[in-house]
Scaffold this motif. Structure first.
Motif, PDB file in Angstrom:
ATOM      1  N   ILE B  34       1.233  -1.288  -0.201  1.00  0.00           N
ATOM      2  CA  ILE B  34       0.104  -0.115   0.188  1.00  0.00           C
ATOM      3  C   ILE B  34       1.293   1.039   0.114  1.00  0.00           C
ATOM      4  N   VAL B  35       0.207   2.525  -1.203  1.00  0.00           N
ATOM      5  CA  VAL B  35       1.330   3.519  -0.254  1.00  0.00           C
ATOM      6  C   VAL B  35       1.131   4.352  -0.079  1.00  0.00           C
ATOM      7  N   ASN B  36       1.269   4.675   1.310  1.00  0.00           N
ATOM      8  CA  ASN B  36       0.232   5.155   2.251  1.00  0.00           C
ATOM      9  C   ASN B  36       0.783   6.559   1.725  1.00  0.00           C
ATOM     10  N   PHE B  37      -0.670   7.191   1.301  1.00  0.00           N
ATOM     11  CA  PHE B  37      -0.866   9.094   1.084  1.00  0.00           C
ATOM     12  C   PHE B  37      -0.479   9.911   2.142  1.00  0.00           C
ATOM     13  N   ALA B  38      -1.270   9.332   3.080  1.00  0.00           N
ATOM     14  CA  ALA B  38      -1.374   9.770   4.221  1.00  0.00           C
ATOM     15  C   ALA B  38       0.168  10.202   5.576  1.00  0.00           C
ATOM     16  N   HIS B  39       0.574   9.523   4.495  1.00  0.00           N
ATOM     17  CA  HIS B  39       2.871   9.336   5.154  1.00  0.00           C
ATOM     18  C   HIS B  39       2.703  10.806   5.249  1.00  0.00           C
ATOM     19  N   GLY B  40       2.575  11.564   4.961  1.00  0.00           N
ATOM     20  CA  GLY B  40       2.515  13.012   4.821  1.00  0.00           C
ATOM     21  C   GLY B  40       2.435  13.631   5.937  1.00  0.00           C
ATOM     22  N   SER B  41       0.978  13.202   6.171  1.00  0.00           N
ATOM     23  CA  SER B  41      -0.007  13.800   7.298  1.00  0.00           C
ATOM     24  C   SER B  41       0.679  12.950   8.246  1.00  0.00           C
ATOM     25  N   PHE B  42       1.168  11.764   8.292  1.00  0.00           N
ATOM     26  CA  PHE B  42       1.915  11.474   9.229  1.00  0.00           C
ATOM     27  C   PHE B  42       3.564  12.548   9.785  1.00  0.00           C
ATOM     28  N   PHE B  48       3.663  18.704  14.915  1.00  0.00           N
ATOM     29  CA  PHE B  48       3.204  19.377  16.006  1.00  0.00           C
ATOM     30  C   PHE B  48       2.940  18.846  17.231  1.00  0.00           C
ATOM     31  N   ILE B  49       2.896  17.080  17.395  1.00  0.00           N
ATOM     32  CA  ILE B  49       2.571  16.289  18.470  1.00  0.00           C
ATOM     33  C   ILE B  49       3.768  16.576  19.559  1.00  0.00           C
ATOM     34  N   GLY B  50       5.119  16.913  18.118  1.00  0.00           N
ATOM     35  CA  GLY B  50       6.715  17.305  18.989  1.00  0.00           C
ATOM     36  C   GLY B  50       6.576  18.594  19.245  1.00  0.00           C
ATOM     37  N   TYR B  51       6.117  19.294  18.828  1.00  0.00           N
ATOM     38  CA  TYR B  51       5.878  20.807  19.393  1.00  0.00           C
ATOM     39  C   TYR B  51       5.300  20.510  20.719  1.00  0.00           C
ATOM     40  N   THR B  52       4.370  20.674  20.964  1.00  0.00           N
ATOM     41  CA  THR B  52       3.298  19.876  21.793  1.00  0.00           C
ATOM     42  C   THR B  52       3.719  19.345  23.309  1.00  0.00           C
ATOM     43  N   MET B  53       4.851  18.762  23.034  1.00  0.00           N
ATOM     44  CA  MET B  53       5.622  17.716  23.851  1.00  0.00           C
ATOM     45  C   MET B  53       6.782  18.494  24.180  1.00  0.00           C
ATOM     46  N   VAL B  54       7.392  19.168  23.174  1.00  0.00           N
ATOM     47  CA  VAL B  54       8.752  20.344  23.808  1.00  0.00           C
ATOM     48  C   VAL B  54       8.258  21.140  24.943  1.00  0.00           C
ATOM     49  N   GLN B  55       6.579  21.431  24.412  1.00  0.00           N
ATOM     50  CA  GLN B  55       6.455  22.822  25.278  1.00  0.00           C
ATOM     51  C   GLN B  55       6.569  21.604  27.006  1.00  0.00           C
ATOM     52  N   ALA B  56       5.536  20.561  26.423  1.00  0.00           N
ATOM     53  CA  ALA B  56       5.132  20.221  27.504  1.00  0.00           C
ATOM     54  C   ALA B  56       6.676  20.062  28.681  1.00  0.00           C
ATOM     55  N   ALA B  72       7.321  10.706  18.025  1.00  0.00           N
ATOM     56  CA  ALA B  72       6.945   9.628  16.825  1.00  0.00           C
ATOM     57  C   ALA B  72       6.499   8.631  17.057  1.00  0.00           C
ATOM     58  N   LEU B  73       6.558   7.748  18.093  1.00  0.00           N
ATOM     59  CA  LEU B  73       6.524   6.908  18.908  1.00  0.00           C
ATOM     60  C   LEU B  73       4.330   6.923  19.018  1.00  0.00           C
ATOM     61  N   VAL B  74       3.804   8.093  19.603  1.00  0.00           N
ATOM     62  CA  VAL B  74       2.379   8.684  19.220  1.00  0.00           C
ATOM     63  C   VAL B  74       1.983   8.214  18.062  1.00  0.00           C
ATOM     64  N   VAL B  75       2.932   9.331  17.092  1.00  0.00           N
ATOM     65  CA  VAL B  75       2.563   9.229  15.321  1.00  0.00           C
ATOM     66  C   VAL B  75       2.368   7.219  14.882  1.00  0.00           C
ATOM     67  N   GLY B  76       3.666   6.568  15.645  1.00  0.00           N
ATOM     68  CA  GLY B  76       3.383   5.034  15.503  1.00  0.00           C
ATOM     69  C   GLY B  76       2.343   4.098  15.359  1.00  0.00           C
ATOM     70  N   LEU B  77       1.878   4.882  17.039  1.00  0.00           N
ATOM     71  CA  LEU B  77       0.062   3.926  17.444  1.00  0.00           C
ATOM     72  C   LEU B  77      -0.957   4.860  16.212  1.00  0.00           C
ATOM     73  N   GLY B 208       8.803  14.017  11.613  1.00  0.00           N
ATOM     74  CA  GLY B 208       8.519  15.507  11.827  1.00  0.00           C
ATOM     75  C   GLY B 208       9.061  16.269  13.037  1.00  0.00           C
ATOM     76  N   ALA B 209       9.515  15.458  13.595  1.00  0.00           N
ATOM     77  CA  ALA B 209      10.157  15.949  15.238  1.00  0.00           C
ATOM     78  C   ALA B 209      10.938  16.542  15.157  1.00  0.00           C
ATOM     79  N   VAL B 210      12.024  15.631  14.098  1.00  0.00           N
ATOM     80  CA  VAL B 210      13.632  16.558  14.504  1.00  0.00           C
ATOM     81  C   VAL B 210      13.489  17.216  13.336  1.00  0.00           C
ATOM     82  N   GLN B 211      12.665  17.743  12.670  1.00  0.00           N
ATOM     83  CA  GLN B 211      12.481  18.948  12.250  1.00  0.00           C
ATOM     84  C   GLN B 211      12.197  20.494  12.336  1.00  0.00           C
ATOM     85  N   LEU B 212      11.291  20.047  13.710  1.00  0.00           N
ATOM     86  CA  LEU B 212      11.004  20.985  14.380  1.00  0.00           C
ATOM     87  C   LEU B 212      12.101  22.628  14.103  1.00  0.00           C
TER      88      LEU B 212
END
Ligand SMILES: Nc1ncnc2c1ncn2[C@@H]1O[C@H](COP(=O)(O)OP(=O)(O)OP(=O)(O)O)[C@@H](O)[C@H]1O
Ligand SMILES: [Mg+2]
Lengths: 255, 627
Positions: B34-42, B48-56, B72-77, B208-212
């Motif tokens: 399957i070519v996961n088009f939603a990969h860009g969304s992940f 976004f999640i990285g930003y929230t976590m870093v803030q927290a 990364a783990l949350v996105v994996g889930l 996504g998180a490392v490029q923040l």
């Protein structure tokens, strides 16, 4: 009789597997020639090199006296080599007749017309071919829903559509009932002799082979180990060994 | 000297997240196909999640990286969630459905992300301990770039260890190489697939998180990265991690050097590199030729037959209604809003657009993910001729299909070398490049603002334009139909049904597909020009991925197998869109509709005609029992 197809020192390896090794033979017009051998002997690989689907590692393939080496399958076909496949390849979304019509359109170089409905072209020619292979009453059924034996017939009609000089048939009767097999090959033999076509076929059913082949070649692990008239091949010790050894094929000693 | 080194290092650092995303895409494809088009969304969610976590929690060096890993783990889930709820049900569906379904996920994630993080771009947070710069031969390089440079090879090594040193990794490799083997796994297959999607999504999230600290987070990241990731995967070779690594570095370096040499044409350079690679190595730098999908599992389409009387009558009625529509509107202004004409007009050119796409997708079996390039290409051809040379409507309009066809001729030449998902990805990448040319080449195209105030000649009143649209759309649809039933159309279907047989009966499939692609592009160009003259303007948004997907959705909505599919589908799509337009969450609603459609009505609305109920209603012939 004149030679139409000659194969010279053909070899092909896949990785470490020598699928075909130094195979040389020639087929005459109007001749029925069987290529037999156990599973994996290299029969299909041999065919694939004859119609341009595979490029041999070495050797040459001559049609008449011109080399067809390196030509793509569609060019080889234009020069008069028809082919049926071990696993049938037809157009499932087209009717039986449309399958033949498409082939005829290509043969008559009308495949790029964009205006006339294809369904209305070469109807009679297509029906005549279907008549020959006994598929007239199923002409309007989709190939996707046909029984396997009928698909083999359609393939034969497709292969005959361009008036071939050479017909390559890879296990033309596989998947058919024993009675049907003999009938289909009898039909093929009849057409071949009427139209003076050279037929090269592979077959696992020895009844079919010995009933219709004028000459038989035996391939074992890529090498030709015997060639000759049916009786000579039947009595050849090496052949008996290959077959009895593998136990894959019945009927060699009998019939 | 110092400058050169710093430029190279910058390029390498920008390759890092690209590699992570592309690797994830490649791994998921390798096993699940399957070519996961939603990969860009992940990837976007990772940011976004990285930003929230870093803030927290991300105040110290250690906690910062813990925050990144948690993201990364949350996105994996989230990926696992998608796998269990959606992908599992469509592993055996045709590729197109899989791609469309994951596209539905993109839309849903966009709305969810907008709801949680809002519309504002998020500025880059600082990475503790790495927020300074180092000096290299007198040039300054951000410390964080060095961290990024280290991350990609570390992940590559980690993945290789995982794949070559663990039992699970061996299974993944075996599954990637041999499809039969996967089926033999039985129960374990499920967890293998789930695990692979987890890993792939995690990598996207990590990317996504490392490029923040460099790029922050915004709602456009998803489409931005996916086209680039496709280029990397296509250039590197599908399923090859090493290839993805190599290609990511190549593209990363190209980006930094490109900016220095041709500041406005970085994306064009990417295209050139991809084109060169594909000409010499159609399967990418380290890829292997795609083994043809095993036949037999896919149910063949039914033969195409001329429409049954019932359908002809229905089509006639609809046409009569459309012809009478302006008159009806004048007679019954209370029932029919004047807006109804505008709406009908819009539906019509989208019908033509969808029919053009369907021509190569249905009979041709080529799923183009970038057809907006030709829609926009046609529109821009006319618009540019008017804008720069003052050509009148009568000349500029007919130029649209020619411009679009030329574009399709060039793009098609490359694309028809590939098949299946490779073809789809390549069309998407090319469309994205066409978009970027329009977007970046401001001197000629006015860039983001688009070209405005392009109106037809005076004699073309809105009413005339309506009839022109109606006439061209009907003519276009009928012409396409005619071609489908012609020998050319048969050859096209032949190439789809059995390439092996086609080649063996003298049909040059590639050339056939190339021509069909060009014809399709021309029709899409007409639709684009109709769009231009109806709206009076054209902007790069008309070439976006989302626009390409609109056409795909219309086709899917209508049913790929039915010739009436694009017609019914475009109408249904536009009506749905108008319905959802009122809602703030129209994207999410559309996404959910798409997903539901794929799961519940895979044959589309027009495909309904071929179901038992449809047959009883006389919408198609009696079915033949399969032998
Ligand atoms: N594309 C390929 N790649 C690798 N090996 C191949 C390929 N095609 C055939 N082979 C190998 O070459 C050998 C000959 O195969 P081939 O299909 O020609 O045999 P065959 O005589 O037609 O057998 P069968 O009676 O089963 O059809 C086999 O060992 C096979 O595994
Ligand atoms: Mg074989």
């Amino acid at each position: 009789m004149s030679t139409v197809l000659s194969v010279q020192n053909l070899s092909k390896a896949f990785g470490g597997v020598q699928a075909v090794e130094d195979v040389t033979f020639a087929v005459d017009a109007g001749e029925m020639r069987a290529l037999i051998g156990p599973n994996g002997a290299g029969k299909t690989t041999c065919f694939n090199m004859l119609n341009g689907q595979l490029k041999p590692d070495s050797g040459d393939v001559l049609l008449g006296n011109r080399s067809i080496l390196g030509l793509p399958p569609r060019e080889v076909w234009r020069r008069g080599v028809g082919r049926t496949f071990q696993i049938t390849a037809t157009y499932g979304s087209m009717t039986v007749r449309e399958n033949i019509q498409t082939t005829l359109l290509s043969h008559h170089r009308q495949i790029n017309r964009m205006w006339t409905a294809a369904r209305t072209l070469f109807v009679d020619e297509a029906m005549a071919l279907l008549e020959q292979v006994g598929m007239v009453n199923q002409y309007d059924r989709a190939c996707g829903v046909l029984a396997y034996g009928d698909l083999k017939r359609v393939e034969l009609a497709v292969a005959l559509a361009n008036d071939p000089q050479v017909l390559l048939m890879d296990e033309p009767t596989a998947g058919m009932a024993p009675r049907e097999r003999v009938d289909l090959m009898a039909l093929t033999a009849e057409i071949a002799s009427a139209r003076n076509i050279a037929v090269l076929f592979t077959e696992h059913d020895m009844d079919v082979v010995f009933a219709h082949a004028h000459r038989i070649m035996v391939l074992d692990r890529g090498r030709l180990i015997a060639e000759g008239a049916p009786n000579d091949v039947r009595n050849n010790e090496m052949v008996q060994e290959v077959y009895l050894g593998s136990g894959a094929v019945h009927g060699v000693g009998s019939a | 000297m110092g400058e050169l080194i710093v430029t190279i290092l910058t390029g390498l650092s920008s390759a890092a997240s690209l590699f992570l995303v592309a690797a994830g895409l490649s791994i998921i494809f390798g096993v699940t196909r399957i070519v996961n088009f939603a990969h860009g969304s992940f990837y976007m969610l990772g940011a976004f999640i990285g930003y929230t976590m870093v803030q927290a929690i991300g105040g110290t060096i250690v906690s910062y990286w813990v925050a990144v890993l948690i993201a990364a783990l949350v996105v994996g889930l989230i990926g696992v969630l998608m796998e269990i709820l959606l992908l599992r049900r469509i592993y055996h569906a045709p590729e197109l459905f899989q791609l469309i379904a994951t596209f539905g996920v993109i839309l849903v994630i966009q709305d969810v992300a907008k709801e949680i993080w809002g519309n504002e771009d998020i500025v880059s947070p600082r990475a503790p301990g790495l927020d300074g710069a180092v000096e290299i031969f007198g040039q300054r390089l951000p410390e964080y770039d060095l961290a990024l440079i280290a991350i990609a090879p570390m992940v590559l090594i980690g993945l290789r260890l995982l794949f070559y040193k663990t039992r699970w990794g061996t299974l993944v490799r075996a599954a990637t190489q041999d499809r039969q083997m996967v089926a033999a796994l039985g129960v374990n297959q499920r967890w293998l697939f789930t695990g692979v999607v987890f890993l792939g999504s995690l990598l996207a999230g990590l990317g996504g998180a490392v490029q923040l600290p460099k790029g922050g987070a915004d709602l456009l990241m998803d489409f931005g990265i996916i086209a680039e990731a496709f280029v990397v995967v296509v250039v590197g070779g599908m399923g090859s991690l090493g290839g993805a690594f190599l290609a990511a570095i190549l593209i990363g370096l190209l980006n930094v050097f490109g900016i220095q040499i041709f500041p406005n044409s970085t994306l064009v350079m990417m295209f050139l590199v991809m084109a060169v690679v594909l000409v010499f190595r159609p399967w990418g730098l380290l890829g292997k030729p795609e083994t043809p999908a095993a036949t037999g599992t896919e149910i063949p389409n039914e033969p195409l037959r001329p429409a049954v009387p019932m359908v002809k009558v229905l089509a006639g009625l609809v046409l009569a209604f459309l012809i009478a529509l302006p008159l009806l509107q004048e007679l019954f202004p209370t029932v029919l809003d004047p807006f109804v004409i505008v709406q009908a007009n819009e539906i019509l050119f989208f019908v033509l657009f969808a029919a053009a796409l369907h021509f190569i997708m249905g009979p041709g079996g080529m799923v183009s993910f970038g057809h907006a390039a030709f829609f926009g290409g046609g529109a821009y051809t006319s618009a540019l001729l008017v804008f720069h040379f003052g050509l009148p409507f009568e000349l500029a309009f007919p130029a649209a299909p020619i411009g679009a066809a030329l574009l399709a001729l060039i793009i098609g030449w490359f694309c028809v070398r590939l098949t299946g998902v490779y073809f789809a990805m390549l069309t998407l990448a090319f469309a994205q490049i066409a978009w970027s040319i329009v977007f970046q080449w401001t001197e000629v195209t006015e860039g983001d603002d688009g070209i405005n105030s392009i109106w037809p000649s005076d004699w073309v009143t809105p009413l005339v334009l309506y009839y022109l649209t109606l006439g061209l759309t009907v003519a276009g649809v009928l012409l396409i139909r005619r071609i489908v039933f012609s020998p050319f159309g048969y050859a096209l279907r032949a190439g789809r049904d059995s390439p092996l047989r086609s080649e063996a009966i003298g049909i040059n499939i590639r050339r056939q597909q190339w021509f069909a692609f060009t014809i399709s592009g021309a029709f899409a160009g007409v639709a684009g020009a109709l769009f231009l003259y109806t709206k009076g303007s054209i902007a790069p948004t008309s070439m976006e991925i989302a626009r390409s997907f609109d056409a795909l959705l219309m086709t899917l909505l209508g049913g790929v197998e039915a010739l009436a599919g694009p017609v019914v589908g475009a109408a249904a799509f536009k009506l749905l869109e108008d319905l959802f337009a009122a809602s703030e969450y129209w994207r999410g609603l559309m996404g959910i509709t798409i997903i539901a459609l794929v799961l519940l009505l895979p044959k589309g609305v027009a495909g309904f005609a071929q179901t038992g109920v449809g047959r009883r209603l006389g919408l198609s012939r009696a079915e033949e029992v399969r032998a």
